[in-house]
Design a protein around this motif. Structure first.
Motif, PDB file in Angstrom:
ATOM      1  N   LYS A 115      -6.606  -3.927   8.319  1.00  0.00           N
ATOM      2  CA  LYS A 115      -6.866  -2.535   7.929  1.00  0.00           C
ATOM      3  C   LYS A 115      -5.632  -1.928   7.255  1.00  0.00           C
ATOM      4  N   GLU A 143      -6.270   1.409   5.193  1.00  0.00           N
ATOM      5  CA  GLU A 143      -6.545   2.541   6.089  1.00  0.00           C
ATOM      6  C   GLU A 143      -5.278   2.956   6.852  1.00  0.00           C
ATOM      7  N   THR A 144      -4.491   1.967   7.256  1.00  0.00           N
ATOM      8  CA  THR A 144      -3.248   2.265   7.964  1.00  0.00           C
ATOM      9  C   THR A 144      -2.270   2.989   7.050  1.00  0.00           C
ATOM     10  N   GLN A 172       0.803  -1.217   0.000  1.00  0.00           N
ATOM     11  CA  GLN A 172       0.000   0.000   0.000  1.00  0.00           C
ATOM     12  C   GLN A 172       0.843   1.278   0.000  1.00  0.00           C
ATOM     13  N   LEU A 186      -8.444   3.164  14.507  1.00  0.00           N
ATOM     14  CA  LEU A 186      -9.262   2.578  13.449  1.00  0.00           C
ATOM     15  C   LEU A 186     -10.384   1.730  14.048  1.00  0.00           C
ATOM     16  N   ALA A 233      -3.001   4.752   4.433  1.00  0.00           N
ATOM     17  CA  ALA A 233      -3.523   6.096   4.151  1.00  0.00           C
ATOM     18  C   ALA A 233      -3.174   7.054   5.287  1.00  0.00           C
ATOM     19  N   ALA A 234      -3.301   6.578   6.524  1.00  0.00           N
ATOM     20  CA  ALA A 234      -2.944   7.416   7.680  1.00  0.00           C
ATOM     21  C   ALA A 234      -1.463   7.758   7.655  1.00  0.00           C
TER      22      ALA A 234
END
Length: 288
Positions: free
Chosen positions: A271, A274-275, A53, A260, A277-278
Motif C-alpha cells: 500500500k 496510500e501510505t 511516492q 489501511l 498519500a497519508a
C-alpha cells in the motif's frame, strides 16, 4: 515513475562501516528532509516504493548496522544501540533542524527512541509496534521464531548461514505476511524478500536484533514525544491490531492514526501509494 537519483556515502559508527542512501528531492524546492529507518531483516531497498511516492522530499535511509551493505557494530544491536548510533549519524549528516523522522516496523521502535533524544519536526511510524509479540495472538510464532534464530546462531557456521539465507525461509515469510491477492504484487514481495532478506552481517547480530524487535513497543517512548506523529497501520496486521494501534495513538501528546484496509504488516510494499498519500496529507496539515 522513473527511479530517483541515489547517492551513497560511508560512515563509521561504533565499529560499523555504515552505508547511507540519499535521494534528493526531484523538485527545485524540496518540501523537506525525511530521515528513514527500515525494519528488521530489511535494508534501504524495503522503502523504495515509499521513496518513489514522495518525490518532493529529500529522503535519507541508512542500512542499519548489521544489515544490507552495513557491517555490525561493536555495541548491542538493540533499540538503544541503534538510537545512539543513528543520533551520531544524524550529527555527521548535519540533518536540518526541521527534518522529519520515519520508521517502519522495528524501525518504529528505533525512531520513537531517537525522537526522545533529538529534535525533529514530525514523526512518521509505519506499521508501528503497538503490542508485545509474546503477548499477542502471534505469541507461539514469535517464540518459535526466536528459537529458530537462536538455534541458527549456534549451528556450525556454514549450516546456520545456509538455513537463515535460504529461499525457503524468505518464501515462507512472504507467504504468511503478504495479504494482497494480486499475483503481481505477491510476486514483487516474494522477489524483494528473496533479494534482501538474507542481507545480514552475522548470525549473532540477527538473533540480537530479533529479540529487540519483540521485546518492546513504541508505547514505551510515546509519552515523552512532543512532536506531531502519524501512525499508519494495516487492518490485517497480526503484529499490531487496530485496537492496539488506537491505544498507542492515544498515548502520544499529539498523533493521528490511519488504518489501511486489506493489508497487514507490509504497507511499505502493498500500500505504498496510500501510505505516501497519508504522509503527504499529514505533513501538509503540520506545515512541515
Amino acid at each position: 515513475m522513473s527511479p530517483r537519483t541515489e547517492l551513497v556515502t560511508t560512515h563509521a559508527l561504533y565499529g560499523s562501516t555504515t552505508k547511507v542512501f540519499s535521494y534528493p528531492a526531484c523538485a527545485d524546492n524540496s518540501a523537506g528532509v525525511i530521515f528513514a529507518i527500515h525494519g528488521f531483516r530489511g535494508d534501504h531497498h524495503g522503502l523504495t516504493r515509499i521513496i518513489e511516492q514522495l518525490p518532493q522530499y529529500t529522503i535519507i535511509v541508512p542500512d542499519l548496522p548489521g544489515f544490507g551493505a552495513s557491517t555490525s557494530m561493536q555495541v548491542d544491536h538493540d533499540v538503544d544501540g541503534y538510537a545512539i548510533a543513528l543520533n551520531d549519524l544524524a550529527d555527521e549528516l548535519q540533518l536540518p533542524a526541521g527534518a522529519i523522522l520515519l520508521g517502519h516496523s522495528f524501525g518504529s521502535l528505533v525512531a520513537a527512541k531517537l525522537a526522545t533524544q533529538r529534535d525533529f519536526a514530525a514523526l512518521l511510524l509505519l506499521n508501528p509496534i503497538s503490542e508485545l509479540a509474546l503477548d499477542s495472538s502471534q505469541a507461539f510464532i514469535a517464540k518459535l521464531t526466536g528459537f529458530y534464530y537462536t538455534l541458527c546462531a549456534k549451528l556450525p557456521s556454514r549450516l546456520g548461514e545456509a538455513v537463515l539465507r535460504s529461499t525457503l525461509s524468505s518464501d515462507a515469510m512472504s507467504l504468511v505476511m503478504t495479504k494482497s491477492k494480486d499475483p503481481q504484487m505477491r510476486g514483487y514481495v516474494r522477489d524483494q524478500h528473496r533479494a534482501y532478506f538474507g542481507g545480514f552481517h552475522s548470525r549473532d547480530t540477527l538473533a540480537q536484533s530479533y529479540q529487540a524487535s519483540i521485546s518492546g513497543t513504541v508505547g514505551e517512548y510515546s509519552r515523552a514525544i512532543g512532536i506531531p506523529a502519524l501512525l499508519v497501520g494495516g487492518m490485517l496486521d497480526e503484529l499490531g491490531t487496530a485496537q492496539t494501534q488506537e491505544t498507542l495513538r492515544a498515548s502520544f501528546n499529539q498523533a493521528e492514526l490511519v488504518m489501511l484496509p486489506e493489508v497487514g504488516h507490509l504497507i511499505h510494499y502493498e500500500k505504498a501509494p496510500e501510505t505516501a498519500a497519508a504522509i503527504t496529507e499529514f505533513l501538509a496539515r503540520q506545515d512541515v
